[in-house]
Enzyme design. Structure first.
Site, PDB file in Angstrom:
ATOM      1  N   CYS A 124       3.092  -3.255  -2.384  1.00 16.77           N
ATOM      2  CA  CYS A 124       3.715  -1.997  -2.822  1.00 16.77           C
ATOM      3  C   CYS A 124       2.707  -0.843  -2.776  1.00 16.77           C
ATOM      4  CB  CYS A 124       4.210  -2.076  -4.263  1.00 16.77           C
ATOM      5  SG  CYS A 124       4.997  -3.601  -4.733  1.00 16.77           S
ATOM      6  N   ASP A 125       1.491  -1.096  -3.218  1.00 18.05           N
ATOM      7  CA  ASP A 125       0.544  -0.003  -3.460  1.00 18.05           C
ATOM      8  C   ASP A 125      -0.649   0.030  -2.511  1.00 18.05           C
ATOM      9  OD1 ASP A 125       2.139   0.650  -5.627  1.00 18.05           O
ATOM     10  OD2 ASP A 125       1.031  -0.651  -6.989  1.00 18.05           O
TER      11      ASP A 125
ATOM     12  N   CYS B 106       0.616  -5.248  -7.356  1.00 23.44           N
ATOM     13  CA  CYS B 106       1.397  -5.515  -6.150  1.00 23.44           C
ATOM     14  C   CYS B 106       0.717  -4.869  -4.938  1.00 23.44           C
ATOM     15  CB  CYS B 106       2.820  -4.971  -6.321  1.00 23.44           C
ATOM     16  SG  CYS B 106       3.800  -5.149  -4.832  1.00 23.44           S
TER      17      CYS B 106
END
Ligand code: NAP
Length: 313
Positions: A148-149, A145
């Site tokens: 997200c990261d 992701c």
């Protein structure tokens, strides 16, 4: 007892909730994770008709609010089984075309519910590369992701693997923060939109690695490099990176329904454009269904079709 139970709170499931609620039905949505589905990981949605640009998270939050205002009951519970109230569980019995409509029992890790109709909108999960040490480096360099990261890799060299819209969008997103983004794809041609490919080609810090596959992962406590193999020459090369974003598509998670509804060889639920499965009163909507186009628009369309049919049960 509910009129309609919807399993999964992604775009298909929440759209189904909106349509079923507006049809005057009582609706329970069961979701094992967070609401929103895959779209929450997409930084920019630019192909939903009527909305020029929106973040995936905002889009999902809007859907949730809309369903909530209409009276959706929502529970974070994992479904472990679905059966017909009359107890018919054998696959032979269930796959007969002339099943009677009856109540469905939906079991979760917490409790059981009954419903007239059930809509399966379980989506799909990220497909892993399936190579050695992938699990070991997940969260220590490997991510599924980018939104997200991505921030953990600000100013660093990263690679994205995949050739679909997700990989292209991830690469574009990461190029805004990372020193260098390598896009690794196993073919020459991309599956994702040409427009996105063209935009990426213009970016100075994005480099394409085509006809290449990731063979090995190297590093210590965290990922430090990948070994690539050229599919044409067979040559291997080493690429030093701090992060590898895997975006090679999804797999369905329909195993728990395998004894109830018919699945194809890849585990997708067999239901046509009318979203009807082989069991009357059970519908499949969105990415969990066997289909050729998996987009936000088609997930939303499925949700509407399934809900309006479920409202008639
Ligand atoms: P996808 O379109 O299925 O693409 C997966 C890519 O990964 C393909 O290029 C495939 O290569 C490659 N691949 C698959 N298995 C691989 C493996 N083992 N090793 C290396 N490469 C592998 O998946 P996606 O990009 O996640 O998109 C899924 C769906 O969501 C698509 O319909 C997409 O259009 C949609 N989507 C839409 C948006 C949006 O509308 N904003 C955003 C993201 C995704 P091949 O091409 O060689 O098969």
């Amino acid at each position: 007892m509910k009129d309609v139970i919807i399993i999964g709170a992604g775009t298909a499931g929440l759209t189904a909730a909106i349509y079923a609620l507006r049809a005057g039905k009582s609706v329970l949505v069961l979701e094992q994770g967070n609401y929103g589905g895959q779209i929450i990981n997409t930084p920019k949605v630019e192909n939903y008709p009527g909305i020029e640009q929106i973040s995936g998270y905002e889009f999902a939050a809007g859907l949730y609010r809309q369903a909530e205002k209409l009276g959706m009951e929502y529970r974070s519970e994992k479904v472990t089984d679905i059966r017909l109230e009359d107890g018919a569980e054998a696959r032979e019995e269930l796959s007969s075309a002339s099943l009677e409509t009856g109540n469905k029992i939906v079991e979760t890790t917490e409790q059981s519910y009954r419903a007239r109709a059930v809509i399966l909108a379980t989506g799909a999960k990220n497909r892993p590369l399936g190579i050695e040490k992938e699990a070991e480096y997940t969260g220590r360099g490997i991510s599924y992701c980018a939104t997200c990261d991505g921030m953990f890799f600000r100013g660093k060299k990263v690679a994205v693997v995949g050739g679909g819209n997700t990989a292209l969008e991830d690469a574009a997103f990461l190029s805004n923060y990372c020193e260098k983004v390598y896009l690794i794809h196993r073919r020459e041609a991309f599956r994702g939109e040409e427009k996105l490919v063209k935009e990426l080609r213009k970016k100075e810090n994005v480099e394409f690695f085509l006809n290449k596959t990731v063979q090995e992962l190297e590093g210590g406590a965290t990922l430090q490099a990948v070994v690539l193999r050229d599919k044409i020459s067979g040559e291997e090369s080493r690429l030093e990176i701090s992060g590898l974003f895997v975006a090679i598509g999804q797999m369905p998670e329909n195993g728990v329904f395998a004894g109830l509804v018919d699945l194809d060889e890849n585990g997708y639920i067999l239901a046509g454009e009318d979203c009807r499965t082989n069991v009357e009163g059970i519908f499949a909507a969105g990415d969990c269904r066997k289909k050729t186009v998996r987009q936000l628009t088609t997930a939303a369309a499925d949700g509407a079709v399934a809900a309006l049919a479920a409202a008639q049960v």
